[in-house]
Design a protein around this motif. Structure first.
Motif, short mmCIF file in Angstrom:
data_model
loop_
_atom_site.label_atom_id
_atom_site.label_comp_id
_atom_site.label_asym_id
_atom_site.label_seq_id
_atom_site.Cartn_x
_atom_site.Cartn_y
_atom_site.Cartn_z
N VAL A 11 0.84 -1.20 0.00
CA VAL A 11 0.00 0.00 0.00
C VAL A 11 0.87 1.25 0.00
CG1 VAL A 11 -1.72 1.32 1.31
CG2 VAL A 11 -1.95 -1.16 1.09
N ALA A 12 1.93 1.25 0.80
CA ALA A 12 2.85 2.40 0.85
C ALA A 12 3.52 2.62 -0.50
CB ALA A 12 3.89 2.21 1.94
N SER A 13 3.93 1.55 -1.15
CA SER A 13 4.58 1.66 -2.46
C SER A 13 3.63 2.23 -3.50
CB SER A 13 5.07 0.27 -2.89
OG SER A 13 5.61 0.33 -4.18
N LEU A 14 2.41 1.74 -3.51
CA LEU A 14 1.42 2.24 -4.47
C LEU A 14 1.07 3.71 -4.20
CD1 LEU A 14 -0.92 -0.88 -4.56
CD2 LEU A 14 0.61 -0.10 -6.40
N THR A 15 0.94 4.05 -2.94
CA THR A 15 0.63 5.43 -2.56
C THR A 15 1.78 6.36 -2.92
OG1 THR A 15 -0.81 4.64 -0.78
CG2 THR A 15 -0.06 6.92 -0.65
N ASP A 16 3.01 5.93 -2.66
CA ASP A 16 4.18 6.74 -3.02
C ASP A 16 4.24 6.97 -4.52
OD1 ASP A 16 4.97 6.94 -0.39
OD2 ASP A 16 6.53 5.41 -0.55
N MET A 17 3.95 5.93 -5.31
CA MET A 17 3.95 6.04 -6.77
C MET A 17 2.98 7.14 -7.20
SD MET A 17 2.67 3.21 -9.59
CE MET A 17 1.01 3.19 -8.91
N LEU A 18 1.78 7.08 -6.66
CA LEU A 18 0.75 8.04 -7.03
C LEU A 18 1.10 9.45 -6.55
CD1 LEU A 18 -1.85 7.53 -8.56
CD2 LEU A 18 -3.02 7.30 -6.38
N ASP A 19 1.56 9.54 -5.30
CA ASP A 19 1.89 10.85 -4.74
C ASP A 19 3.04 11.54 -5.47
OD1 ASP A 19 -0.11 10.53 -2.88
OD2 ASP A 19 1.23 10.05 -1.21
N SER A 20 4.07 10.77 -5.84
CA SER A 20 5.22 11.39 -6.51
C SER A 20 4.82 11.94 -7.87
CB SER A 20 6.38 10.40 -6.64
OG SER A 20 6.06 9.35 -7.51
N LEU A 21 3.99 11.21 -8.60
CA LEU A 21 3.55 11.70 -9.91
C LEU A 21 2.60 12.88 -9.77
CD1 LEU A 21 3.10 8.33 -11.80
CD2 LEU A 21 4.84 10.06 -12.21
N ALA A 22 1.72 12.84 -8.78
CA ALA A 22 0.80 13.97 -8.56
C ALA A 22 1.56 15.23 -8.17
CB ALA A 22 -0.22 13.60 -7.48
N SER A 23 2.54 15.08 -7.29
CA SER A 23 3.34 16.23 -6.86
C SER A 23 4.13 16.81 -8.02
CB SER A 23 4.30 15.83 -5.75
OG SER A 23 3.59 15.42 -4.62
N ALA A 24 4.74 15.95 -8.81
CA ALA A 24 5.55 16.41 -9.95
C ALA A 24 4.67 17.10 -10.97
CB ALA A 24 6.29 15.25 -10.58
N SER A 25 3.49 16.54 -11.21
CA SER A 25 2.58 17.13 -12.18
C SER A 25 2.16 18.53 -11.74
CB SER A 25 1.36 16.23 -12.36
OG SER A 25 0.51 16.75 -13.32
N ALA A 26 1.86 18.69 -10.48
CA ALA A 26 1.47 20.01 -9.96
C ALA A 26 2.65 20.98 -10.01
CB ALA A 26 0.95 19.87 -8.54
N LEU A 27 3.84 20.48 -9.70
CA LEU A 27 5.03 21.31 -9.69
C LEU A 27 5.36 21.86 -11.08
CD1 LEU A 27 7.50 22.36 -8.06
CD2 LEU A 27 8.65 20.23 -8.67
N PHE A 28 5.14 21.07 -12.10
CA PHE A 28 5.50 21.48 -13.45
C PHE A 28 4.28 21.90 -14.27
CE2 PHE A 28 9.07 18.63 -12.31
CZ PHE A 28 10.03 19.62 -12.26
N ASP A 29 3.38 22.59 -13.62
CA ASP A 29 2.23 23.19 -14.30
C ASP A 29 1.47 22.23 -15.20
OD1 ASP A 29 2.76 25.67 -13.11
OD2 ASP A 29 4.18 26.18 -14.69
N GLN A 30 1.11 21.11 -14.64
CA GLN A 30 0.30 20.14 -15.37
C GLN A 30 0.95 19.72 -16.68
OE1 GLN A 30 -2.23 18.98 -13.58
NE2 GLN A 30 -1.78 20.51 -12.03
N HIS A 31 2.20 19.34 -16.62
CA HIS A 31 2.93 18.88 -17.80
C HIS A 31 2.18 17.69 -18.41
CE1 HIS A 31 6.13 17.27 -20.29
NE2 HIS A 31 6.74 18.43 -20.17
N PRO A 32 1.90 17.71 -19.72
CA PRO A 32 1.07 16.66 -20.33
C PRO A 32 1.62 15.24 -20.15
CG PRO A 32 1.67 18.35 -21.96
CD PRO A 32 2.31 18.72 -20.66
#
Length: 107
Positions: A54-75
Motif C-alpha cells: 500500500v505504501a509503495s502504491l501510494t508513493d507512486m501516485l503521490d510522486s507523480l501527482a506532486s511532480a505534475s502540480a510542480l510542473f504546471d500540469q505537464h502533459p
C-alpha cells in the motif's frame, strides 16, 4: 554590441523541466510500474495487500501527482499520473473485493 551566445534562461528552464520529466517517466516505467504490476498479479492470485504494498502504491501516485502540480500540469506527467491512478484504483478495488465478507445467499 553584445551577443547572446548561450541559451536563454527560459530555454534552460524548459530543458531542465524536460530532463526532470524524463527522469520521473523513467523511474515510473522502469521501477514503479513493474512493481505495481507485480502487486496487481499477487492480488489477482488472492494474496492480500500488506502495508509495504500500500505504501509503495501510494508513493507512486503521490510522486507523480506532486511532480505534475510542480510542473504546471505537464502533459506527459499528467498521462503517467492517470495511468498510475487507474492501476492504483484497479489494485485497491480488487484487493477490497477479495477481502470483503461474502454476502450469504438465502436459499
Amino acid at each position: 554590441m553584445s551577443r547572446n551566445r548561450g541559451p536563454s534562461a527560459e530555454a534552460e528552464s524548459e530543458l531542465l523541466i524536460e530532463r526532470v520529466v524524463l527522469a520521473l517517466a523513467t523511474e515510473f516505467t522502469q521501477r514503479q510500474l513493474p512493481h505495481a504490476l507485480a502487486i496487481q498479479a499477487e492480488v489477482s492470485d488472492g494474496h492480500a495487500l500488506n502495508a509495504e504494498d500500500v505504501a509503495s502504491l501510494t508513493d507512486m501516485l503521490d510522486s507523480l501527482a506532486s511532480a505534475s502540480a510542480l510542473f504546471d500540469q505537464h502533459p506527459d506527467l499528467e498521462a503517467l499520473y492517470r495511468c498510475a491512478a487507474a492501476l492504483y484504483d484497479e489494485i485497491m478495488t480488487e484487493a477490497f473485493v477479495a477481502t470483503s465478507p461474502k454476502a450469504a445467499v438465502a436459499g
